[in-house]
Design a protein around this motif. Sequence first.
Motif, PDB file in Angstrom:
ATOM      1  N   LEU A  88       0.812  -1.212   0.000  1.00 48.04           N
ATOM      2  CA  LEU A  88       0.000   0.000   0.000  1.00 48.04           C
ATOM      3  C   LEU A  88       0.846   1.262   0.000  1.00 48.04           C
ATOM      4  N   LYS A  89       1.980   1.220   0.692  1.00 43.32           N
ATOM      5  CA  LYS A  89       2.831   2.408   0.732  1.00 43.32           C
ATOM      6  C   LYS A  89       3.342   2.750  -0.665  1.00 43.32           C
ATOM      7  N   LYS A  90       3.703   1.712  -1.414  1.00 43.17           N
ATOM      8  CA  LYS A  90       4.201   1.937  -2.767  1.00 43.17           C
ATOM      9  C   LYS A  90       3.107   2.525  -3.657  1.00 43.17           C
ATOM     10  N   ILE A  91       1.894   1.977  -3.523  1.00 35.21           N
ATOM     11  CA  ILE A  91       0.767   2.491  -4.306  1.00 35.21           C
ATOM     12  C   ILE A  91       0.512   3.949  -3.961  1.00 35.21           C
ATOM     13  N   GLY A  92       0.510   4.240  -2.640  1.00 33.08           N
ATOM     14  CA  GLY A  92       0.265   5.612  -2.200  1.00 33.08           C
ATOM     15  C   GLY A  92       1.318   6.572  -2.707  1.00 33.08           C
ATOM     16  N   ASP A  93       2.602   6.140  -2.685  1.00 30.01           N
ATOM     17  CA  ASP A  93       3.683   7.000  -3.156  1.00 30.01           C
ATOM     18  C   ASP A  93       3.542   7.283  -4.648  1.00 30.01           C
ATOM     19  N   GLU A  94       3.121   6.281  -5.407  1.00 31.52           N
ATOM     20  CA  GLU A  94       2.954   6.469  -6.852  1.00 31.52           C
ATOM     21  C   GLU A  94       1.864   7.492  -7.147  1.00 31.52           C
ATOM     22  N   ILE A  95       0.749   7.409  -6.405  1.00 35.38           N
ATOM     23  CA  ILE A  95      -0.342   8.354  -6.612  1.00 35.38           C
ATOM     24  C   ILE A  95       0.105   9.762  -6.251  1.00 35.38           C
ATOM     25  N   LYS A  96       0.781   9.905  -5.113  1.00 36.32           N
ATOM     26  CA  LYS A  96       1.193  11.235  -4.653  1.00 36.32           C
ATOM     27  C   LYS A  96       2.253  11.844  -5.564  1.00 36.32           C
ATOM     28  N   GLU A  97       3.079  10.996  -6.189  1.00 34.83           N
ATOM     29  CA  GLU A  97       4.096  11.511  -7.114  1.00 34.83           C
ATOM     30  C   GLU A  97       3.447  12.120  -8.346  1.00 34.83           C
ATOM     31  N   LYS A  98       2.354  11.513  -8.806  1.00 32.16           N
ATOM     32  CA  LYS A  98       1.676  11.992 -10.004  1.00 32.16           C
ATOM     33  C   LYS A  98       0.849  13.239  -9.745  1.00 32.16           C
ATOM     34  N   GLU A  99       0.281  13.345  -8.547  1.00 29.59           N
ATOM     35  CA  GLU A  99      -0.618  14.453  -8.245  1.00 29.59           C
ATOM     36  C   GLU A  99      -0.223  15.085  -6.910  1.00 29.59           C
ATOM     37  N   ALA A 100       0.295  16.293  -6.992  1.00 29.48           N
ATOM     38  CA  ALA A 100       0.856  16.948  -5.809  1.00 29.48           C
ATOM     39  C   ALA A 100      -0.207  17.276  -4.754  1.00 29.48           C
ATOM     40  N   TRP A 101      -1.464  17.421  -5.166  1.00 32.30           N
ATOM     41  CA  TRP A 101      -2.516  17.804  -4.213  1.00 32.30           C
ATOM     42  C   TRP A 101      -2.860  16.662  -3.256  1.00 32.30           C
ATOM     43  N   ILE A 102      -2.504  15.439  -3.608  1.00 28.68           N
ATOM     44  CA  ILE A 102      -2.815  14.282  -2.766  1.00 28.68           C
ATOM     45  C   ILE A 102      -1.736  14.139  -1.701  1.00 28.68           C
ATOM     46  N   LYS A 103      -2.136  14.162  -0.438  1.00 27.18           N
ATOM     47  CA  LYS A 103      -1.187  14.083   0.678  1.00 27.18           C
ATOM     48  C   LYS A 103      -1.191  12.721   1.361  1.00 27.18           C
ATOM     49  N   GLN A 104      -2.358  12.247   1.775  1.00 25.82           N
ATOM     50  CA  GLN A 104      -2.478  10.958   2.463  1.00 25.82           C
ATOM     51  C   GLN A 104      -3.677  10.207   1.895  1.00 25.82           C
ATOM     52  N   VAL A 105      -3.508   8.888   1.695  1.00 26.64           N
ATOM     53  CA  VAL A 105      -4.570   8.086   1.097  1.00 26.64           C
ATOM     54  C   VAL A 105      -4.928   6.912   2.003  1.00 26.64           C
ATOM     55  N   ILE A 106      -6.108   6.349   1.767  1.00 18.52           N
ATOM     56  CA  ILE A 106      -6.540   5.133   2.451  1.00 18.52           C
ATOM     57  C   ILE A 106      -6.999   4.150   1.384  1.00 18.52           C
ATOM     58  N   HIS A 107      -6.379   2.964   1.358  1.00 18.94           N
ATOM     59  CA  HIS A 107      -6.691   1.958   0.350  1.00 18.94           C
ATOM     60  C   HIS A 107      -7.673   0.925   0.900  1.00 18.94           C
ATOM     61  N   GLY A 108      -8.507   0.433   0.021  1.00 17.33           N
ATOM     62  CA  GLY A 108      -9.420  -0.643   0.372  1.00 17.33           C
ATOM     63  C   GLY A 108      -9.606  -1.577  -0.799  1.00 17.33           C
ATOM     64  N   SER A 109     -10.427  -2.586  -0.615  1.00 15.78           N
ATOM     65  CA  SER A 109     -10.610  -3.588  -1.668  1.00 15.78           C
ATOM     66  C   SER A 109     -11.392  -3.047  -2.859  1.00 15.78           C
ATOM     67  N   ASN A 110     -12.244  -2.051  -2.630  1.00 15.06           N
ATOM     68  CA  ASN A 110     -13.081  -1.526  -3.719  1.00 15.06           C
ATOM     69  C   ASN A 110     -12.593  -0.200  -4.288  1.00 15.06           C
ATOM     70  N   GLY A 111     -11.769   0.493  -3.521  1.00 17.77           N
ATOM     71  CA  GLY A 111     -11.336   1.804  -3.988  1.00 17.77           C
ATOM     72  C   GLY A 111     -10.314   2.416  -3.061  1.00 17.77           C
ATOM     73  N   THR A 112      -9.933   3.647  -3.388  1.00 17.10           N
ATOM     74  CA  THR A 112      -8.945   4.394  -2.607  1.00 17.10           C
ATOM     75  C   THR A 112      -9.507   5.759  -2.260  1.00 17.10           C
ATOM     76  N   ILE A 113      -9.463   6.101  -0.981  1.00 18.41           N
ATOM     77  CA  ILE A 113      -9.828   7.453  -0.559  1.00 18.41           C
ATOM     78  C   ILE A 113      -8.592   8.320  -0.741  1.00 18.41           C
ATOM     79  N   LEU A 114      -8.677   9.322  -1.578  1.00 18.42           N
ATOM     80  CA  LEU A 114      -7.523  10.160  -1.902  1.00 18.42           C
ATOM     81  C   LEU A 114      -7.336  11.313  -0.929  1.00 18.42           C
ATOM     82  N   THR A 115      -8.256  11.431   0.014  1.00 20.14           N
ATOM     83  CA  THR A 115      -8.189  12.510   1.002  1.00 20.14           C
ATOM     84  C   THR A 115      -8.410  11.922   2.385  1.00 20.14           C
TER      85      THR A 115
END
Length: 406
Positions: free
Chosen positions: A351-378
């Motif tokens: 999950l940390k790797k996934i979160g880092d990839e998302i945050k690298e692409k979009e600077a506005w995303i700071k902390q995420v929460i992952h789940g089986s159906n989706g990801t909370i980007l805020t």
Amino acid sequence: MALLSKIASSVLLCPKPKLKQNGVLLSRSTTTTAKAKAKAKAKSALAKEKRRTRSEKQFNPHPYPYPYPYPYNTSHIPVMLGEVLDVFSASSLTSFVDCTLGAAGHSAAVISAHPELKYFLGMDVDSAAHHIAQPRLDAALSASHSLVHAFTVFRNFRHLKSALRENPHLPFPVHGILMDLGMSSMQVDDPARGFSVLSDGPLDMRMDPQASLKAEDILNSWPDSEVGRILREYGEESNWRTLQKKIVDARLHGGLHSTSDLLNLIRRVTPPMKGGRQGWIKTATRVFQALRIAVNDELKTLEDSLYSCFDCLAPGGRLAVISFHSLEDRIVKQTFLDIIKGSEDMEGRDLKKIGDEIKEKEAWIKQVIHGSNGTILTKRPITPSGEEEKLNRRSRSAKLRVIQKH
């Protein structure tokens, strides 16, 4: 020696200097209490500031690349517009739904920012909103130089799924959905709608002018216990018992039929030590919020609609929600967590790797929460920049939360 003794006696007998606040004499104990309260308030404000994720986006009150079409109220500024554009900028947005069309401020900007857009749906139960939104949508569509199949419907966003499936010209599912839960400026500024505490009007408060229930009906005919529950739960008003009693008593003298009637009652009930004019206005704001939520069944509608909206998203699609008070934000937060059915501690995924990839692409995303159906980007809601709060006072309580479907 006798002189020194006399001076000492006069000093001891001299009364302590008294302090004044707004022309009122304050005792030492009162002053100490006031300082303690001020210190506690400052500490609470600092803690609240640390919990929020304030937007770093530069505020632009005039984002449109085309002239404002008539009729257009230039005082209406879409809340957190730059942040909304960031949410949907990362991927191709070929289909977009604005569940709360309002004056079409967000929609027009999204259309202008996405030349790849092919399908647009705007929903609102307010005919006045459609009347104002249509010219702006037409201008944005004309300026986009691309073929967009655009539709607007007079329906509540709880009916999004059926609105998409019943229209053969719209795709299902879609790539982006926006819900701006705040009242539009045109609704607040129109005294005939009964939303504002600053102008006289009927006790209406219907988002849908065709709906049957009005605030007047609740105040004058609903059971005492229901009136109290609405004030307590929806308004989070500490003085709800007294307000409930006075509202019920007013029925014996003809009832309450205008916003002025209700405001006069609130003024009489609010204790004078609670901040003077600001005290009763804050109470009135909470009471009006409670009645508006009850009239429009806003909280149940919101919860049901969040699940429905997520069902309508294509894989990779995003749902963005802007809320304006704690009751709404709490529902959005808890529903998002329930939707993704997971946490950051899920096994079998980096999950940390996934979160880092998302945050690298979009600077506005700071902390995420992952789940089986989706990801909370805020993980924490994004709030307006300090500049936007200064220039657009109605944005101060806004909170943006975003979820992405897997």
